[in-house]
Design a protein around this motif. Structure first.
Motif, mmCIF file in Angstrom:
data_model
loop_
_atom_site.group_PDB
_atom_site.id
_atom_site.type_symbol
_atom_site.label_atom_id
_atom_site.label_comp_id
_atom_site.label_asym_id
_atom_site.label_seq_id
_atom_site.Cartn_x
_atom_site.Cartn_y
_atom_site.Cartn_z
ATOM 1 N N SER A 97 -53.274 77.810 52.653
ATOM 2 C CA SER A 97 -52.929 77.042 53.454
ATOM 3 C C SER A 97 -51.407 76.806 53.665
ATOM 4 N N LEU A 98 -51.073 76.503 51.872
ATOM 5 C CA LEU A 98 -49.758 75.929 51.509
ATOM 6 C C LEU A 98 -48.599 77.465 51.783
ATOM 7 N N LYS A 99 -49.268 79.300 51.298
ATOM 8 C CA LYS A 99 -48.408 80.479 51.536
ATOM 9 C C LYS A 99 -48.155 79.892 52.775
ATOM 10 N N ARG A 100 -49.551 79.795 53.520
ATOM 11 C CA ARG A 100 -49.217 80.666 55.260
ATOM 12 C C ARG A 100 -47.941 79.237 55.880
ATOM 13 N N SER A 101 -47.763 77.826 54.958
ATOM 14 C CA SER A 101 -46.692 76.990 55.770
ATOM 15 C C SER A 101 -45.330 77.423 55.467
ATOM 16 N N MET A 102 -45.450 78.363 54.019
ATOM 17 C CA MET A 102 -44.157 78.198 53.563
ATOM 18 C C MET A 102 -44.121 79.798 53.691
ATOM 19 N N SER B 272 -39.969 68.895 44.959
ATOM 20 C CA SER B 272 -40.415 70.634 44.758
ATOM 21 C C SER B 272 -40.134 70.957 45.988
ATOM 22 N N ILE B 273 -41.327 70.493 47.064
ATOM 23 C CA ILE B 273 -41.135 71.374 48.712
ATOM 24 C C ILE B 273 -39.765 71.444 49.213
ATOM 25 N N GLY B 274 -38.835 71.066 49.026
ATOM 26 C CA GLY B 274 -37.205 70.601 49.539
ATOM 27 C C GLY B 274 -36.910 71.812 48.642
ATOM 28 N N ASN B 275 -36.814 71.144 47.337
ATOM 29 C CA ASN B 275 -35.968 72.602 46.978
ATOM 30 C C ASN B 275 -35.941 74.093 46.990
ATOM 31 N N ARG B 276 -37.644 74.219 47.135
ATOM 32 C CA ARG B 276 -38.389 75.792 47.115
ATOM 33 C C ARG B 276 -37.466 75.974 48.892
ATOM 34 N N ILE C 94 -46.645 71.074 55.456
ATOM 35 C CA ILE C 94 -46.720 70.770 53.757
ATOM 36 C C ILE C 94 -47.188 69.594 52.933
ATOM 37 N N ILE C 95 -46.015 69.041 53.287
ATOM 38 C CA ILE C 95 -46.319 67.505 52.537
ATOM 39 C C ILE C 95 -47.522 67.441 53.351
ATOM 40 N N ASN C 96 -48.374 66.944 54.380
ATOM 41 C CA ASN C 96 -49.679 66.973 54.747
ATOM 42 C C ASN C 96 -50.364 67.652 53.496
ATOM 43 N N ARG C 97 -50.443 68.934 53.162
ATOM 44 C CA ARG C 97 -51.340 69.451 52.156
ATOM 45 C C ARG C 97 -51.092 69.241 51.285
ATOM 46 N N VAL C 98 -50.095 69.070 50.581
ATOM 47 C CA VAL C 98 -50.054 68.812 49.321
ATOM 48 C C VAL C 98 -50.774 67.354 48.424
ATOM 49 N N VAL D 205 -48.167 62.473 57.014
ATOM 50 C CA VAL D 205 -46.888 61.967 57.580
ATOM 51 C C VAL D 205 -46.515 61.381 58.644
ATOM 52 N N SER D 206 -46.546 60.595 58.854
ATOM 53 C CA SER D 206 -46.233 59.482 60.162
ATOM 54 C C SER D 206 -44.920 59.510 60.288
ATOM 55 N N ASP D 207 -43.670 59.670 60.158
ATOM 56 C CA ASP D 207 -42.790 59.652 60.187
ATOM 57 C C ASP D 207 -42.008 60.665 59.436
ATOM 58 N N LEU D 208 -40.991 61.395 59.646
ATOM 59 C CA LEU D 208 -40.479 62.816 58.793
ATOM 60 C C LEU D 208 -38.948 62.684 60.052
ATOM 61 N N SER D 209 -37.779 62.857 59.108
ATOM 62 C CA SER D 209 -36.245 63.106 59.406
ATOM 63 C C SER D 209 -35.951 63.827 58.852
ATOM 64 N N VAL D 210 -34.511 64.942 58.375
ATOM 65 C CA VAL D 210 -33.600 65.175 57.218
ATOM 66 C C VAL D 210 -32.582 64.996 58.025
#
Length: 429
Positions: A4-9, A58-62, A86-90, A96-101
């Motif tokens: 799943s992580l690979k699919r997300s990546m 680690s997710i963000g850096n990748r 990705i965060i939900n799977r890791v 995740v209820s809320d996310l902003s970048v």
């Protein structure tokens, strides 16, 4: 989970390629990613929050580091969705209820997590101390008294599923906690997670271990036999340290020495006659407790001598000495020597001065032989001593080099101008 992580990546990669082929303008690349975490419905323990932030970083850096910020800003909604997925799977046990970048050279990921599933309500912590003695276990219990509270703080309120996440939050964070409390032990954890979570901690000593112990009476102004009961009880308590790491005993050296000295000082004989005991603990694989048993006013000494290799009829001797302190370092004394075969006596009176740490130097008079003597005793470490005595009447010099075998036995090599040399076995009674 890995697939799943690979699919997300892969999805993130496709979005990136789309941005590249869309001909977006060149912009500065992303150099750094910061993560800001919040958790709804309660506080997350700091060690757990640190682990979550590390995983999201680690997710963000990748995904982000080295890429052009405009590629993500132009497709922020799609990329934010990929990152959240990705965060939900890791991060197991949370969603995740809320996310902003905030994309830029220094990109910030602001994420709010919602615990899901059953929550840990109670934690029962049990510590296994292995084969340590009761006293050794008691010393460790004193330092681990707060561990159940710490485990409660660590686990209560976490999703049950999160306990098994990333090599077990409880194990890795718990080991960090135990390492701070007991650096001389390795802590292995066995966790049965649920609303009522059970944690069993196995403590394994690390480094050098105490293999043997002994008590040494270094200085005593009373007969050693009168200290026998107090010494036996203290030696039993001292032996209970065997199996503990040397580092643990060194760290608690003063406390343990004080407790062992308390056993000595509470003995009936020691209390009744006001004997002051001082104990010094020397930790090591062979741990030693060095004890002084001293009185303020009197010195009482009893010994039995057995000479081997000496001609004459005084090869067996029983000696008793009673001394009294005059000032801090001066002693007046009376001394009697009994020779059982044939029966004979020597009776002395005299004084000596104690030069602290250097020697005893004194004079005595033999009332039976009407002879004057001077003598000196020089300690060499804690085991050896050198003795000298001169008899002015017979014009004789005597030298002795002694070695303390243990608390109740000493060997002395003696040389006398008249009788030659011999070996003396001294029983310190």
């Amino acid at each position: 989970m890995i697939s799943s992580l690979k699919r997300s990546m892969l999805g993130a990669g496709l979005f990136l390629m789309t941005g590249v082929f869309s001909g977006s303008v060149s912009a500065a690349s992303i150099q750094n990613v910061d993560v800001h975490l919040s958790v709804t419905d309660g506080n997350v323990p700091p060690v757990v929050a640190k682990r979550i932030v590390s995983s999201i970083s680690s997710i963000g850096n990748r995904i982000l580091i080295g890429k052009e910020e405009n590629l993500f800003r132009l497709n922020s909604a799609e990329y934010n969705k990929v990152i959240a997925d990705i965060i939900n799977r890791v991060v197991i046990g949370y969603v995740v209820s809320d996310l902003s970048v905030d994309y830029g050279s220094n990109t910030s990921i602001n994420v709010s997590l919602q615990p899901v599933g059953r929550m840990i309500r109670h934690v029962n912590t049990e510590i296994d101390y292995g084969n340590l003695s009761g006293d050794a276990e008691r010393y460790i219990k004193a330092e681990t008294a707060e561990v159940p509270v710490l485990m409660n703080n660590l686990l209560i309120g976490l999703p049950v599923d999160s306990v098994g996440w990333a090599e077990s939050v409880s194990q890795s964070a718990g080991r960090d906690l135990l390492k701070q409390i007991l650096p001389e032990f390795q802590a292995n954890f066995e966790v049965l997670s649920g609303e009522d979570t059970k944690v069993k901690i196995y403590l394994i000593p690390q480094g050098n271990i105490i293999r043997s112990t002994r008590l040494t009476l270094e200085k005593s102004t009373v007969p050693r036999l009168l200290m026998l009961r107090a010494v036996d009880e203290t030696e039993t308590a001292l032996k209970n340290l065997e199996g503990l790491p040397v580092g643990f005993v060194s760290r608690n050296q003063g406390k343990i020495a004080s407790e062992l000295n308390g056993i000595l000082s509470k003995d009936f004989f020691v209390e009744k006659y006001g004997i002051e005991t001082r104990s010094r603990l020397i930790p090591g694989e062979k741990t030693e407790l060095v004890v002084d048993a001293l009185t303020d006013h009197w010195i009482i000494r009893t010994e039995a001598w057995l000479d081997a290799g000496r001609d004459g009829d005084r090869n067996t001797t029983i000696e008793g000495m009673l001394g009294h302190f005059v000032g801090g370092n001066n002693v007046v004394f009376g001394e009697a020597r009994f020779y059982p075969g044939p029966v004979d006596w020597d009776v002395y009176g005299g004084f000596y001065h104690h030069f602290r740490g250097l020697m005893d130097l004194g004079y005595k008079y033999n009332f039976i032989e009407n002879s004057n003597h001077v003598f000196g005793i020089v300690p060499i470490g804690s085991k050896f001593s050198l003795r000298y005595e001169r008899d002015f009447k017979d014009d004789e010099n005597e030298f002795g080099l002694s070695y303390k075998v243990h608390n109740y036995m000493t060997l002395e090599y003696v040389y006398n101008d008249e009788d030659g040399k011999w070996l003396r076995l001294v029983a310190n009674l």
